[in-house]
Design a protein around this motif. Structure first.
Motif, short mmCIF file in Angstrom:
data_model
loop_
_atom_site.label_atom_id
_atom_site.label_comp_id
_atom_site.label_asym_id
_atom_site.label_seq_id
_atom_site.Cartn_x
_atom_site.Cartn_y
_atom_site.Cartn_z
N LEU A 20 0.84 -1.20 0.00
CA LEU A 20 0.00 0.00 0.00
C LEU A 20 0.88 1.25 0.00
CD1 LEU A 20 -2.90 1.11 0.15
CD2 LEU A 20 -2.72 1.02 2.65
N GLY A 21 0.64 2.14 -0.96
CA GLY A 21 1.43 3.36 -1.08
C GLY A 21 0.58 4.61 -1.17
N LEU A 22 1.23 5.72 -1.47
CA LEU A 22 0.59 7.03 -1.49
C LEU A 22 0.81 7.70 -2.84
CD1 LEU A 22 -0.75 9.47 0.00
CD2 LEU A 22 1.55 10.11 0.77
N ILE A 23 -0.26 8.24 -3.41
CA ILE A 23 -0.20 9.01 -4.65
C ILE A 23 -0.73 10.41 -4.36
CG2 ILE A 23 -1.17 9.32 -6.96
CD1 ILE A 23 -1.08 6.37 -7.38
N LEU A 24 0.04 11.43 -4.73
CA LEU A 24 -0.38 12.81 -4.55
C LEU A 24 -0.86 13.38 -5.88
CD1 LEU A 24 2.45 14.14 -2.20
CD2 LEU A 24 0.24 13.12 -1.61
N VAL A 25 -2.04 13.97 -5.86
CA VAL A 25 -2.64 14.54 -7.07
C VAL A 25 -2.22 16.02 -7.15
CG1 VAL A 25 -4.78 14.99 -8.32
CG2 VAL A 25 -4.58 12.97 -6.83
N PRO A 26 -1.59 16.44 -8.23
CA PRO A 26 -1.15 17.84 -8.33
C PRO A 26 -2.33 18.79 -8.41
CG PRO A 26 -0.85 16.71 -10.42
CD PRO A 26 -1.23 15.66 -9.42
N PRO A 27 -2.12 20.06 -8.08
CA PRO A 27 -3.21 21.04 -8.15
C PRO A 27 -3.82 21.10 -9.55
CG PRO A 27 -1.32 21.97 -7.01
CD PRO A 27 -0.86 20.66 -7.59
N GLY A 28 -5.10 21.31 -9.60
CA GLY A 28 -5.80 21.39 -10.88
C GLY A 28 -7.29 21.41 -10.65
N ARG A 29 -8.01 21.59 -11.73
CA ARG A 29 -9.46 21.63 -11.66
C ARG A 29 -10.03 20.57 -12.58
NH1 ARG A 29 -11.00 24.11 -7.10
NH2 ARG A 29 -9.75 25.97 -6.76
N PRO A 30 -11.15 20.00 -12.14
CA PRO A 30 -11.87 20.20 -10.88
C PRO A 30 -11.24 19.37 -9.76
CG PRO A 30 -13.03 18.59 -12.19
CD PRO A 30 -11.86 19.04 -13.03
N ARG A 31 -11.44 19.77 -8.54
CA ARG A 31 -10.93 19.00 -7.40
C ARG A 31 -11.99 17.96 -7.01
NH1 ARG A 31 -6.77 21.29 -4.29
NH2 ARG A 31 -7.72 20.45 -2.40
N THR A 32 -12.02 16.88 -7.77
CA THR A 32 -13.04 15.86 -7.57
C THR A 32 -12.38 14.50 -7.41
OG1 THR A 32 -13.25 15.54 -9.97
CG2 THR A 32 -14.75 17.12 -8.93
N LYS A 33 -13.15 13.57 -6.85
CA LYS A 33 -12.66 12.20 -6.68
C LYS A 33 -12.37 11.55 -8.03
CE LYS A 33 -15.42 8.84 -5.35
NZ LYS A 33 -16.26 7.95 -4.53
#
Length: 302
Positions: free
Chosen positions: A141-154
């Motif tokens: 199990l790891g971690l993924i970071l989503v860079p800033p952007g639009r839209p901020r949705t799942k």
């Protein structure tokens, strides 16, 4: 900023009516206005009869769904090879549930060397990121970071993670979910038993876990609604070969098919329901599982 929608524009959800649909509505409204102005009594009788027939049709449809839901396919045999499986779980401002989610994912019963999992977080959600890093994550199990952007949705976060997924099969969970530990094994077996190769997605039933011995009004309503949808309606629609709106969690996909249809529509607030119909529109089948995912409903209106 340009919209970085993954799914093809012609298959994404549309906003508003098309010109042809608008014309049909105008013609119907004009016809109704003419009928009530020229023949009010007859128009009223026809209107009442139409409403009654509509209620009758709804009742017959519900009875048909109940009858069809009683037939469940037998348990599939164990596959010769367990496919690589990816789990995605998106979190946002959910520090308190991180330990609970990690513990529940760690309890999943699937070969560890065939398992991959990612907790998907927005890059600026620093408290939740720190909570994940402070947790003892299982090796897979790891971690993924989503860079800033639009839209901020799942769905946008899931689309970002989809580029890193290596599993042949993929499932998504919410932060508060408690999936049955054997759910992945059942899904893998059902995909392997699909002789025609047209099964693209399996929906696990969502069930309500009560907060105590005496559930409140809201808990009972949630439980009844979930039972009707996931235990009756969806199994019946599966047997009839019809599409249905996916739930927002516990969807199990063939990863190659998910990528082929463009993933989730990041600009759609009901991206799960939209994806179920887009898969069916492309000629793929949907199915259901028997192993549930447990959820805790809100106890109050606050």
């Amino acid at each position: 900023m340009a919209r970085s929608r993954t799914c093809a524009p012609d298959s994404a959800a549309r906003v508003g009516a098309t010109p042809a649909q608008g014309l049909v509505v105008l013609v119907l409204l004009a016809g109704l206005a003419l009928a009530f102005s020229r023949w009010p009594a007859a128009a009223a009788r026809v209107g009442i009869l139409s409403v009654a027939l509509g209620f009758l049709a709804c009742g017959v449809w519900r009875v048909l769904l109940v009858l069809c839901s009683g037939h469940r396919p037998p348990s599939p045999p164990r596959p010769r090879r367990w496919p690589r499986y990816t789990i995605l779980a998106a979190l946002h401002d959910e520090v308190a549930v991180v330990p609970q989610l990690v513990a529940r994912l760690a309890a999943i019963d699937y070969p560890r060397d065939r398992l991959e999992g990612w907790l998907v977080l927005e890059a600026d959600d620093l408290p939740t990121i720190q909570a994940v890093r402070d947790s003892r994550l299982p090796p897979w199990l790891g971690l993924i970071l989503v860079p800033p952007g639009r839209p901020r949705t799942k769905p946008r976060a899931f689309n970002h993670a989809l580029a890193r997924v290596t599993g042949e099969l993929l499932t998504v969970y919410d932060a508060e979910d408690a999936p049955d530990p054997a759910q992945l094994r059942e899904a893998a077996a059902r995909f392997a038993a699909d002789g025609r190769g047209r099964l693209a997605c399996l929906q696990a039933p969502l069930r309500i876990r009560s907060r105590g011995d005496r559930p409140g009004f809201l808990e009972r309503q949630f439980a009844a609604e979930y039972a009707a949808l996931f235990e009756v309606v969806l199994p019946a629609l599966t047997r009839l070969g019809l599409p249905f709106p996916l739930g927002g969690t516990s969807n199990h996909f063939r990863t190659d098919v998910l990528r082929a249809v463009g993933g989730w529509d990041a600009w759609n607030v009901t991206e799960d329901a939209d994806l179920g119909f887009r898969l069916w529109r492309r000629g793929w089948r949907l199915g259901v599982l028997s192993r549930p995912t447990w959820e805790t409903p809100p106890a109050t209106l606050e």
